[in-house]
Design a protein around this motif. Structure first.
Motif, PDB file in Angstrom:
ATOM      1  N   GLU A  21       0.730  -1.148   0.097  1.00  0.00           N
ATOM      2  CA  GLU A  21      -0.037  -0.008  -0.002  1.00  0.00           C
ATOM      3  C   GLU A  21       0.868   1.194   0.098  1.00  0.00           C
ATOM      4  OE1 GLU A  21      -2.885  -0.203   3.073  1.00  0.00           O
ATOM      5  OE2 GLU A  21      -3.613  -2.262   2.431  1.00  0.00           O
ATOM      6  N   ALA A  22       0.139   2.267  -0.398  1.00  0.00           N
ATOM      7  CA  ALA A  22       1.057   3.391  -0.498  1.00  0.00           C
ATOM      8  C   ALA A  22       0.317   4.735   0.124  1.00  0.00           C
ATOM      9  CB  ALA A  22       0.881   4.169  -2.019  1.00  0.00           C
ATOM     10  N   ALA A  23       1.011   5.568   0.949  1.00  0.00           N
ATOM     11  CA  ALA A  23       0.330   6.576   1.691  1.00  0.00           C
ATOM     12  C   ALA A  23       1.065   7.935   1.440  1.00  0.00           C
ATOM     13  CB  ALA A  23       0.429   6.226   3.344  1.00  0.00           C
ATOM     14  N   ASN A  24       0.121   8.814   1.251  1.00  0.00           N
ATOM     15  CA  ASN A  24       0.517  10.032   1.095  1.00  0.00           C
ATOM     16  C   ASN A  24       1.340  10.458   0.060  1.00  0.00           C
ATOM     17  OD1 ASN A  24      -0.751  10.942   3.516  1.00  0.00           O
ATOM     18  ND2 ASN A  24       0.846  10.398   4.713  1.00  0.00           N
ATOM     19  N   PHE A  25       1.189  10.206  -1.375  1.00  0.00           N
ATOM     20  CA  PHE A  25       1.898  10.301  -2.673  1.00  0.00           C
ATOM     21  C   PHE A  25       1.359  11.505  -3.059  1.00  0.00           C
ATOM     22  CE2 PHE A  25       2.237   9.991  -7.277  1.00  0.00           C
ATOM     23  CZ  PHE A  25       3.583   9.702  -7.229  1.00  0.00           C
ATOM     24  N   GLU A  26       2.145  12.555  -3.220  1.00  0.00           N
ATOM     25  CA  GLU A  26       1.705  13.986  -3.930  1.00  0.00           C
ATOM     26  C   GLU A  26       1.812  13.943  -5.133  1.00  0.00           C
ATOM     27  OE1 GLU A  26       2.756  17.278  -1.647  1.00  0.00           O
ATOM     28  OE2 GLU A  26       2.492  16.353   0.423  1.00  0.00           O
ATOM     29  N   PHE A  27       1.101  14.509  -6.159  1.00  0.00           N
ATOM     30  CA  PHE A  27       1.302  14.846  -7.385  1.00  0.00           C
ATOM     31  C   PHE A  27       0.312  15.960  -7.986  1.00  0.00           C
ATOM     32  CE2 PHE A  27      -1.969  11.472  -7.409  1.00  0.00           C
ATOM     33  CZ  PHE A  27      -2.580  11.949  -8.536  1.00  0.00           C
ATOM     34  N   ASP A  38      -3.272  20.443  -6.461  1.00  0.00           N
ATOM     35  CA  ASP A  38      -2.314  19.390  -5.709  1.00  0.00           C
ATOM     36  C   ASP A  38      -3.124  18.232  -5.131  1.00  0.00           C
ATOM     37  OD1 ASP A  38       0.199  20.514  -6.420  1.00  0.00           O
ATOM     38  OD2 ASP A  38      -0.432  22.299  -5.070  1.00  0.00           O
ATOM     39  N   VAL A  39      -2.700  17.129  -5.378  1.00  0.00           N
ATOM     40  CA  VAL A  39      -3.441  15.845  -4.823  1.00  0.00           C
ATOM     41  C   VAL A  39      -2.337  15.203  -3.823  1.00  0.00           C
ATOM     42  CG1 VAL A  39      -4.568  13.584  -5.624  1.00  0.00           C
ATOM     43  CG2 VAL A  39      -4.951  15.956  -6.988  1.00  0.00           C
ATOM     44  N   LEU A  40      -3.217  14.484  -2.981  1.00  0.00           N
ATOM     45  CA  LEU A  40      -2.466  13.883  -1.962  1.00  0.00           C
ATOM     46  C   LEU A  40      -3.256  12.276  -2.121  1.00  0.00           C
ATOM     47  CD1 LEU A  40      -0.357  13.283   0.393  1.00  0.00           C
ATOM     48  CD2 LEU A  40      -2.241  13.506   1.975  1.00  0.00           C
ATOM     49  N   VAL A  56      -8.090  -2.528  -5.758  1.00  0.00           N
ATOM     50  CA  VAL A  56      -7.466  -1.333  -4.799  1.00  0.00           C
ATOM     51  C   VAL A  56      -8.509  -0.117  -4.674  1.00  0.00           C
ATOM     52  CG1 VAL A  56      -5.754   0.421  -5.083  1.00  0.00           C
ATOM     53  CG2 VAL A  56      -5.162  -1.754  -5.815  1.00  0.00           C
ATOM     54  N   ILE A  57      -8.454   0.436  -3.208  1.00  0.00           N
ATOM     55  CA  ILE A  57      -9.134   1.749  -3.188  1.00  0.00           C
ATOM     56  C   ILE A  57      -8.299   2.664  -3.068  1.00  0.00           C
ATOM     57  CG2 ILE A  57     -10.631   2.962  -1.345  1.00  0.00           C
ATOM     58  CD1 ILE A  57     -11.310   0.161  -0.439  1.00  0.00           C
ATOM     59  N   GLY A  58      -8.453   3.614  -4.154  1.00  0.00           N
ATOM     60  CA  GLY A  58      -7.755   4.852  -4.286  1.00  0.00           C
ATOM     61  C   GLY A  58      -8.412   6.024  -3.787  1.00  0.00           C
ATOM     62  N   VAL A  59      -7.954   6.955  -2.932  1.00  0.00           N
ATOM     63  CA  VAL A  59      -8.236   8.114  -2.426  1.00  0.00           C
ATOM     64  C   VAL A  59      -7.508   9.293  -2.714  1.00  0.00           C
ATOM     65  CG1 VAL A  59      -9.245   9.061  -0.352  1.00  0.00           C
ATOM     66  CG2 VAL A  59      -9.800   6.936  -0.465  1.00  0.00           C
ATOM     67  N   GLY A  60      -8.053  10.482  -3.358  1.00  0.00           N
ATOM     68  CA  GLY A  60      -7.261  11.533  -3.509  1.00  0.00           C
ATOM     69  C   GLY A  60      -7.754  12.681  -2.835  1.00  0.00           C
ATOM     70  N   GLN A  61      -7.094  13.319  -2.281  1.00  0.00           N
ATOM     71  CA  GLN A  61      -7.423  14.424  -1.408  1.00  0.00           C
ATOM     72  C   GLN A  61      -6.850  15.857  -1.992  1.00  0.00           C
ATOM     73  OE1 GLN A  61      -6.257  13.145   2.438  1.00  0.00           O
ATOM     74  NE2 GLN A  61      -7.957  14.364   3.144  1.00  0.00           N
ATOM     75  N   ASP A  62      -7.733  16.875  -2.438  1.00  0.00           N
ATOM     76  CA  ASP A  62      -7.127  18.193  -2.945  1.00  0.00           C
ATOM     77  C   ASP A  62      -6.419  18.999  -1.868  1.00  0.00           C
ATOM     78  OD1 ASP A  62      -6.781  20.718  -3.712  1.00  0.00           O
ATOM     79  OD2 ASP A  62      -8.772  21.001  -4.673  1.00  0.00           O
ATOM     80  N   ILE A  63      -5.308  19.344  -1.733  1.00  0.00           N
ATOM     81  CA  ILE A  63      -4.469  19.671  -0.969  1.00  0.00           C
ATOM     82  C   ILE A  63      -3.833  21.078  -1.305  1.00  0.00           C
ATOM     83  CG2 ILE A  63      -3.861  17.628   0.469  1.00  0.00           C
ATOM     84  CD1 ILE A  63      -1.042  17.706  -1.018  1.00  0.00           C
TER      85      ILE A  63
END
Length: 82
Positions: A21-27, A38-40, A56-63
């Motif tokens: 799993e991946a946590a806190n990947f920014e792009f 900017d997405v986390l 896979v469950i992918g969650v992107g947050q607008d940061i």
């Protein structure tokens, strides 16, 4: 997703499909009207009752706003030091 980040984002999801799993990947993402967002990204492996990976469950947050506030804080701190 820009060309520069496509491979990295794909890798995040592929790793999650393999159980890593991946946590806190920014792009950055660009909207249809060319605004930068900017997405986390967090990618979590989804497993069945036997423990087999089924997705896979992918969650992107607008940061975007949070990052802007951080930049402004750093600028103020630098101004106060000079």
């Amino acid at each position: 997703i820009t060309e520069e980040y496509r491979v990295s984002v794909r890798e995040v999801f592929n790793n999650a499909l393999m159980g890593r799993e991946a946590a806190n990947f920014e792009f950055p993402l660009y909207t249809k009207d060319k605004r930068r967002v900017d997405v986390l990204l967090n990618a979590t492996t989804r497993r069945d009752v036997r423990g087999h990976v089924v997705g896979v469950i992918g969650v992107g947050q607008d940061i975007t706003e949070r990052k802007q506030v951080e930049i402004e804080k750093m600028q103020v701190a630098q101004e106060l030091q000079t």
